[in-house]
Design a protein around this motif. Structure first.
Motif, short mmCIF file in Angstrom:
data_model
loop_
_atom_site.label_atom_id
_atom_site.label_comp_id
_atom_site.label_asym_id
_atom_site.label_seq_id
_atom_site.Cartn_x
_atom_site.Cartn_y
_atom_site.Cartn_z
N PRO A 39 0.80 -1.24 0.10
CA PRO A 39 -0.06 -0.13 0.02
C PRO A 39 0.69 1.32 -0.01
CG PRO A 39 -0.86 -1.87 1.63
CD PRO A 39 0.60 -2.23 1.08
N ILE A 42 -0.54 6.90 3.15
CA ILE A 42 -1.68 7.97 2.98
C ILE A 42 -1.36 8.94 4.29
CG2 ILE A 42 -4.11 8.39 3.30
CD1 ILE A 42 -3.23 7.01 0.69
N TYR A 87 -6.14 -1.59 -2.73
CA TYR A 87 -5.98 -0.07 -2.99
C TYR A 87 -7.22 0.63 -2.59
CZ TYR A 87 -1.80 -0.90 -5.73
OH TYR A 87 -0.51 -1.12 -5.99
N GLN A 90 -7.31 2.38 0.80
CA GLN A 90 -6.26 3.49 0.67
C GLN A 90 -7.07 4.73 0.13
OE1 GLN A 90 -2.03 2.70 -0.78
NE2 GLN A 90 -2.94 0.68 -0.86
N SER A 99 -3.82 12.84 -3.26
CA SER A 99 -3.78 11.27 -2.68
C SER A 99 -4.77 10.20 -3.28
CB SER A 99 -4.08 11.41 -1.16
OG SER A 99 -3.42 12.36 -0.28
N VAL A 103 -3.24 6.89 -5.59
CA VAL A 103 -3.62 5.74 -5.20
C VAL A 103 -4.28 4.93 -6.59
CG1 VAL A 103 -5.28 4.28 -3.98
CG2 VAL A 103 -4.13 6.10 -2.98
#
Length: 427
Positions: A39, A42, A87, A90, A99, A103
């Motif tokens: 991942p 974040i 994903y 996230q 952000s 992703v």
């Protein structure tokens, strides 16, 4: 006559190499990612409920479109359900557009496809207003393939705040968590504090204040050289075929024609066909596309070169480089295979799938490959690119000092003033 012998000699070898190649050569994509990875980090803060809801809508639309619409139903072997499990959490926690789209792009990179990408609302807005008067700092950017999250400076516009501040082509824009990024729009008069790294990785902290700038034309004709016309095409945008027909309508058959597709990202398939119709007979097959259904569809010239009744006979050279993509690759490939033009410059990017765009719920945009593509000679250009007949490239110093070796080589080649060098090797 010199040009006809030249084209025959150059393209015979190159076309044979194209037809016989068994596997595409690797052209480095913007970001690689053939497998599901760990991942992406974040920001520590949490999104608002409204933000999380929109994140979910955007992510689910992207994931679903790929699953049901991508040209390869096997998704290049990627486990798309696993990608969703990795994903989606996230994406839901993203606190801003940057952000969220980082992703989404990391997930799309699993497909290893330059045409699969998502643009944030700000980026989509800039694309929509590209030919309009708008606030700008004067930089053309591309995600850096080595330094994740940074951007490489492809071009600096003359008369822009970026030029005034001393930003140079080839520098890198470093994007911090709390700083401006291209996923955020710019506003006239609102200063951006940015950090650039030069060719030797030395940092330059610069303040750039966006100003309203006039749009740059998508197409331009340079007639400053005797006996030569250079047609510069920034993108295969609406009206290209009509414009080219007008430029060619009164051109003397003895005038050498150079089509500059360097840095061209591609565009509309119908405009690529229109350009080909300027030089090839109507109904001449030049490629085959294969959508998700597996049905082969032959692409043939439709004769859309403005008001021209027939293709022109002028000697033609096409300039390409490593940033020539999509329609800017299939066009020189078709002319090269037909023996109608010589290709000068660098091997192209190898991003030649046929894509379509989908508007996302937040105003962003998804670009997704909907068809595979091979030339009339049976060559799949994806991840391979077009091999120029004559190799010529410019260094950054050449560009900064106004030298253009590829253009000079094309002019000399068409004039027949020097002996022909050996063509690029066939693979």
């Amino acid at each position: 006559m010199i040009f006809r012998r030249l084209v025959t000699r150059l393209t015979a070898s190159a076309a044979m190499g194209l037809a016989l190649i068994a596997a595409p050569s690797f052209a480095a994509p913007v970001v690689e990612g053939p497998v599901v990875t760990a991942p992406l980090g974040i920001a520590a803060s949490s999104p608002t409920r409204e933000r999380a809801r929109m994140n979910q809508r955007v992510f689910d639309r992207v994931w679903g479109e790929v699953r049901t619409q991508y040209y390869d139903p096997d998704l290049h072997g990627v486990d798309w359900d696993a990608a969703r499990r990795t994903y989606r959490p996230q994406a839901l926690q993203a606190v801003d557009d940057r952000s969220l789209y980082l992703v989404i792009d990391q997930m799309l990179n699993l497909l290893d496809d330059d045409h699969a990408g998502a643009s944030s609302p700000a980026v989509a807005h800039r694309q929509d207003t590209l030919r309009q008067r708008r606030a700008a700092i004067g930089l053309s950017l591309r995600p850096d393939p080595v330094h994740h999250g940074d951007y490489r400076i492809e071009a600096v516009r003359r008369g822009s705040p970026a030029e005034a501040a001393g930003v140079q082509e080839g520098w890198r824009l470093r994007v911090s968590e709390d700083g401006w990024s291209p996923e955020v729009d710019v506003t006239e008069g609102r200063t951006l504090s940015l950090v650039f790294l030069d060719d030797e990785d030395r940092p330059h902290a610069l303040d750039l204040t966006p100003v309203v700038m006039e749009p740059q034309p998508a197409f331009a004709a340079d007639r400053s050289r005797p006996g030569v016309v250079v047609l510069r095409i920034e993108g295969f945008e609406a009206g290209l075929g009509r414009w080219m027909g007008q430029e060619l309508a009164d051109l003397s058959p003895d005038t050498d024609l150079i089509i500059d597709l360097r840095g061209n990202p591609g565009g509309r398939l119908m405009e690529a066909d229109a350009v080909l119709s300027c030089f090839l007979p109507r109904d001449q097959a030049w490629a085959t596309r294969t959508p998700r259904s597996g049905r082969h569809i032959v692409l043939s010239t439709a004769g859309g070169c403005g008001d021209l009744d027939a293709p022109v006979s002028n000697p033609v050279a096409v300039l390409v480089d490593s940033d020539s993509r999509s329609a800017a690759e299939l066009t020189p490939a078709a002319l090269q295979e037909a023996g109608r033009a010589v290709v000068v410059g660098e091997r192209t990017a190898g991003a030649v799938l046929i894509s379509q765009e989908t508007r996302l719920p937040d105003g962003g945009r998804l670009t997704l490959s909907r068809s595979d593509f091979v030339t009339s000679g049976g060559v799949r250009l994806e991840k391979r690119g077009v091999i120029p007949d004559v190799e010529a490239s410019a260094t950054r110093l050449d560009r900064r000092e106004g030298r253009d070796p590829a253009l000079d080589a094309a002019i000399t080649l068409l004039s027949g003033e020097t002996a022909l060098a050996d063509p690029a090797p066939s693979l």
